[in-house]
Write a protein that holds these residues in place. Structure first.
Motif, PDB file in Angstrom:
ATOM      1  N   PHE A 197      42.357  47.797  41.309  1.00 31.32           N
ATOM      2  CA  PHE A 197      43.943  47.653  40.930  1.00 31.32           C
ATOM      3  C   PHE A 197      44.809  48.825  41.795  1.00 31.32           C
ATOM      4  O   PHE A 197      44.166  49.838  41.757  1.00 31.32           O
ATOM      5  CB  PHE A 197      43.939  47.434  39.586  1.00 31.32           C
ATOM      6  N   ASN A 198      45.917  48.225  41.926  1.00 29.00           N
ATOM      7  CA  ASN A 198      47.007  49.265  42.653  1.00 29.00           C
ATOM      8  C   ASN A 198      47.735  49.905  41.136  1.00 29.00           C
ATOM      9  O   ASN A 198      48.351  49.062  40.524  1.00 29.00           O
ATOM     10  CB  ASN A 198      47.985  48.501  43.352  1.00 29.00           C
ATOM     11  N   TYR A 199      47.306  51.087  40.706  1.00 31.78           N
ATOM     12  CA  TYR A 199      48.121  51.915  39.584  1.00 31.78           C
ATOM     13  C   TYR A 199      49.447  51.842  39.785  1.00 31.78           C
ATOM     14  O   TYR A 199      50.340  52.011  38.822  1.00 31.78           O
ATOM     15  CB  TYR A 199      47.226  53.115  39.272  1.00 31.78           C
ATOM     16  N   ARG A 200      50.048  51.715  41.054  1.00 32.10           N
ATOM     17  CA  ARG A 200      51.328  51.835  41.194  1.00 32.10           C
ATOM     18  C   ARG A 200      51.939  50.496  40.636  1.00 32.10           C
ATOM     19  O   ARG A 200      53.216  50.483  40.480  1.00 32.10           O
ATOM     20  CB  ARG A 200      51.886  52.168  42.419  1.00 32.10           C
ATOM     21  N   THR A 201      51.457  49.455  40.768  1.00 31.89           N
ATOM     22  CA  THR A 201      52.126  48.250  40.496  1.00 31.89           C
ATOM     23  C   THR A 201      51.629  47.552  39.358  1.00 31.89           C
ATOM     24  O   THR A 201      51.870  46.233  38.849  1.00 31.89           O
ATOM     25  CB  THR A 201      52.216  47.250  41.679  1.00 31.89           C
ATOM     26  N   THR A 202      50.486  47.924  38.922  1.00 32.44           N
ATOM     27  CA  THR A 202      49.442  47.265  37.517  1.00 32.44           C
ATOM     28  C   THR A 202      49.663  48.163  36.682  1.00 32.44           C
ATOM     29  O   THR A 202      49.252  49.408  36.704  1.00 32.44           O
ATOM     30  CB  THR A 202      48.454  46.906  38.259  1.00 32.44           C
ATOM     31  N   SER A 203      49.789  47.496  35.260  1.00 30.64           N
ATOM     32  CA  SER A 203      49.320  48.246  34.125  1.00 30.64           C
ATOM     33  C   SER A 203      48.191  48.816  33.813  1.00 30.64           C
ATOM     34  O   SER A 203      47.305  47.970  33.983  1.00 30.64           O
ATOM     35  CB  SER A 203      49.718  47.375  32.994  1.00 30.64           C
ATOM     36  N   LYS A 204      47.708  50.090  33.965  1.00 29.91           N
ATOM     37  CA  LYS A 204      46.610  50.825  33.856  1.00 29.91           C
ATOM     38  C   LYS A 204      45.821  50.165  32.612  1.00 29.91           C
ATOM     39  O   LYS A 204      44.759  49.854  32.695  1.00 29.91           O
ATOM     40  CB  LYS A 204      46.489  52.099  33.748  1.00 29.91           C
ATOM     41  N   HIS A 205      46.678  49.865  31.363  1.00 27.59           N
ATOM     42  CA  HIS A 205      46.242  49.372  30.231  1.00 27.59           C
ATOM     43  C   HIS A 205      45.485  48.131  30.317  1.00 27.59           C
ATOM     44  O   HIS A 205      44.550  47.756  30.018  1.00 27.59           O
ATOM     45  CB  HIS A 205      46.987  49.450  29.193  1.00 27.59           C
ATOM     46  N   ASP A 206      46.323  46.989  30.867  1.00 20.36           N
ATOM     47  CA  ASP A 206      46.135  45.757  31.067  1.00 20.36           C
ATOM     48  C   ASP A 206      44.893  45.671  32.192  1.00 20.36           C
ATOM     49  O   ASP A 206      43.926  44.811  31.904  1.00 20.36           O
ATOM     50  CB  ASP A 206      47.262  44.889  31.800  1.00 20.36           C
ATOM     51  N   ALA A 207      44.900  46.331  33.044  1.00 23.68           N
ATOM     52  CA  ALA A 207      43.900  46.341  34.150  1.00 23.68           C
ATOM     53  C   ALA A 207      42.445  46.465  33.614  1.00 23.68           C
ATOM     54  O   ALA A 207      41.446  45.782  33.897  1.00 23.68           O
ATOM     55  CB  ALA A 207      44.220  47.088  35.470  1.00 23.68           C
ATOM     56  N   LEU A 208      42.382  47.716  32.995  1.00 24.09           N
ATOM     57  CA  LEU A 208      41.296  48.321  32.320  1.00 24.09           C
ATOM     58  C   LEU A 208      40.676  47.275  31.210  1.00 24.09           C
ATOM     59  O   LEU A 208      39.474  47.110  31.040  1.00 24.09           O
ATOM     60  CB  LEU A 208      41.183  49.741  31.809  1.00 24.09           C
ATOM     61  N   ALA A 209      41.547  46.763  30.552  1.00 25.61           N
ATOM     62  CA  ALA A 209      41.236  46.017  29.239  1.00 25.61           C
ATOM     63  C   ALA A 209      40.741  44.632  30.173  1.00 25.61           C
ATOM     64  O   ALA A 209      39.473  44.187  29.540  1.00 25.61           O
ATOM     65  CB  ALA A 209      42.501  45.497  28.570  1.00 25.61           C
ATOM     66  N   GLU A 210      40.926  44.160  31.174  1.00 28.39           N
ATOM     67  CA  GLU A 210      40.467  43.021  31.804  1.00 28.39           C
ATOM     68  C   GLU A 210      39.119  43.311  32.497  1.00 28.39           C
ATOM     69  O   GLU A 210      38.012  42.445  32.195  1.00 28.39           O
ATOM     70  CB  GLU A 210      41.545  42.316  32.632  1.00 28.39           C
ATOM     71  N   ALA A 211      39.084  44.327  33.007  1.00 27.55           N
ATOM     72  CA  ALA A 211      37.930  44.745  34.226  1.00 27.55           C
ATOM     73  C   ALA A 211      36.860  45.290  32.820  1.00 27.55           C
ATOM     74  O   ALA A 211      35.750  45.191  33.527  1.00 27.55           O
ATOM     75  CB  ALA A 211      38.432  45.754  34.933  1.00 27.55           C
ATOM     76  N   ALA A 212      37.210  45.896  31.997  1.00 19.12           N
ATOM     77  CA  ALA A 212      36.257  46.663  31.130  1.00 19.12           C
ATOM     78  C   ALA A 212      36.435  46.574  29.683  1.00 19.12           C
ATOM     79  O   ALA A 212      36.719  47.538  28.976  1.00 19.12           O
ATOM     80  CB  ALA A 212      36.232  48.331  31.404  1.00 19.12           C
ATOM     81  N   PRO A 213      36.172  45.353  29.353  1.00 19.90           N
ATOM     82  CA  PRO A 213      36.815  44.980  27.823  1.00 19.90           C
ATOM     83  C   PRO A 213      35.700  45.711  26.725  1.00 19.90           C
ATOM     84  O   PRO A 213      36.274  46.080  25.813  1.00 19.90           O
ATOM     85  CB  PRO A 213      36.676  43.424  27.697  1.00 19.90           C
ATOM     86  N   ASP A 214      34.758  46.110  27.130  1.00 19.98           N
ATOM     87  CA  ASP A 214      33.713  46.800  26.132  1.00 19.98           C
ATOM     88  C   ASP A 214      33.761  48.291  26.497  1.00 19.98           C
ATOM     89  O   ASP A 214      32.787  48.965  25.896  1.00 19.98           O
ATOM     90  CB  ASP A 214      32.339  45.998  26.346  1.00 19.98           C
TER      91      ASP A 214
END
Length: 286
Positions: free
Chosen positions: A211-228
């Motif tokens: 993910f592009n950290y400049r245009t994407t929420s880190k919180h949302d990106a990591l919640a989706e990619a690494a929910p556990d």
């Protein structure tokens, strides 16, 4: 052999905070005469040089930086190089040897015994020459590659199926780390980078998510990619990213701390203070 025109990149002065301006680097020209070599000296042509994030720390006014000290104002910058010996009066080196070490940013240089030692100058393995571009010896076959390998083997200790996050994943070290974790150790690998082109590159080399950290929420990106949660975090950036990772890191997660580039240009009172270090703890039983 006629005198050789030498181009050097000089370091003008220390910059303690903010980006280092372009005019802090000065192009200088001089001449060297290879015919004037003394016993023990070699004449080296620099073919490639490395530009690395750690160099920013050497541009501050401080007594030392790691084990190599700061740059000296008015003198050439210094970093890893690959070069070729054009003439030699030293027993250790012969004309035509391809060498690597830490050298000044100059197109050509004369090195005596002491300078050769200070540069850590060594001949590259002839059996590898021609198999790879010489620039690889400043990348995957050089310091970045060794950094990735050492951090993975000694600290990350990855296991198949674990979830790993790599920040600054399109950088010289991060790109190697991600590919090793994915293709050698069988981890699920997530990468963060600063542009859509870099994100595309990460996906092309095998990252499971990017993910592009400049245009994407880190919180949302990591919640989706690494929910556990995260088992391994390769730290290259510091600041809020580290803070977020500490919140989602699993028990016994490992964090090889390679760099914190988001903080390098900031004065001490502006650097980000990670607020959840209480998440880092060791349990012991007796």
């Amino acid at each position: 052999m006629a005198p050789i025109e030498v181009t050097s990149i000089l370091f003008k002065d220390y910059v303690d905070e903010g980006s280092v301006p372009v005019d802090n680097f000065v192009v200088s020209n001089s001449k060297l005469d290879p015919e004037q070599l003394k016993d023990g000296e070699i004449f080296v042509e620099v073919l490639y040089l490395s530009v690395d994030p750690y160099m920013r720390g050497r541009m501050r006014h401080q007594k030392s930086y790691y084990f190599i000290g700061g740059f000296e104002p008015g003198k050439p910058l210094n970093s890893g190089i690959v070069g070729v010996v054009k003439a030699s009066k030293a027993q250790k080196f012969s004309k035509g040897d391809v060498v690597a070490g830490m050298m000044p940013w100059v197109t050509h240089a004369v090195l005596d015994d002491k300078a050769q030692l200070q540069a850590g100058l060594q001949k590259l393995d002839k059996s590898l020459l021609g198999k790879f571009p010489l620039s690889y010896f400043l990348g995957i076959l050089g310091m970045p590659g060794l950094t990735a390998y050492g951090g993975i083997k000694k600290i990350a200790e990855p296991k198949k199926g674990e979830v790993a996050l790599v920040s600054a994943a399109a950088g010289a070290v991060g790109l190697i780390v991600g590919q090793l974790l994915k293709h050698v150790y069988g981890c699920r690998v997530i990468g963060s980078a600063g542009s859509d082109d870099k994100v595309q590159l990460l996906k092309e080399v095998g990252f499971d998510e990017a993910f592009n950290y400049r245009t994407t929420s880190k919180h949302d990106a990591l919640a989706e990619a690494a929910p556990d949660g995260i088992d391994i975090y390769w730290e290259n950036v510091g600041g809020p990213v580290l803070e977020k990772v500490l919140d989602i890191a699993k028990s016994h997660a490992r964090i090889p701390c390679c760099g914190m580039i988001s903080q390098y240009d900031l004065p001490e009172d502006k650097r980000y203070g990670v607020k959840n270090l209480y998440q880092v703890r060791t349990w012991s039983s007796f």
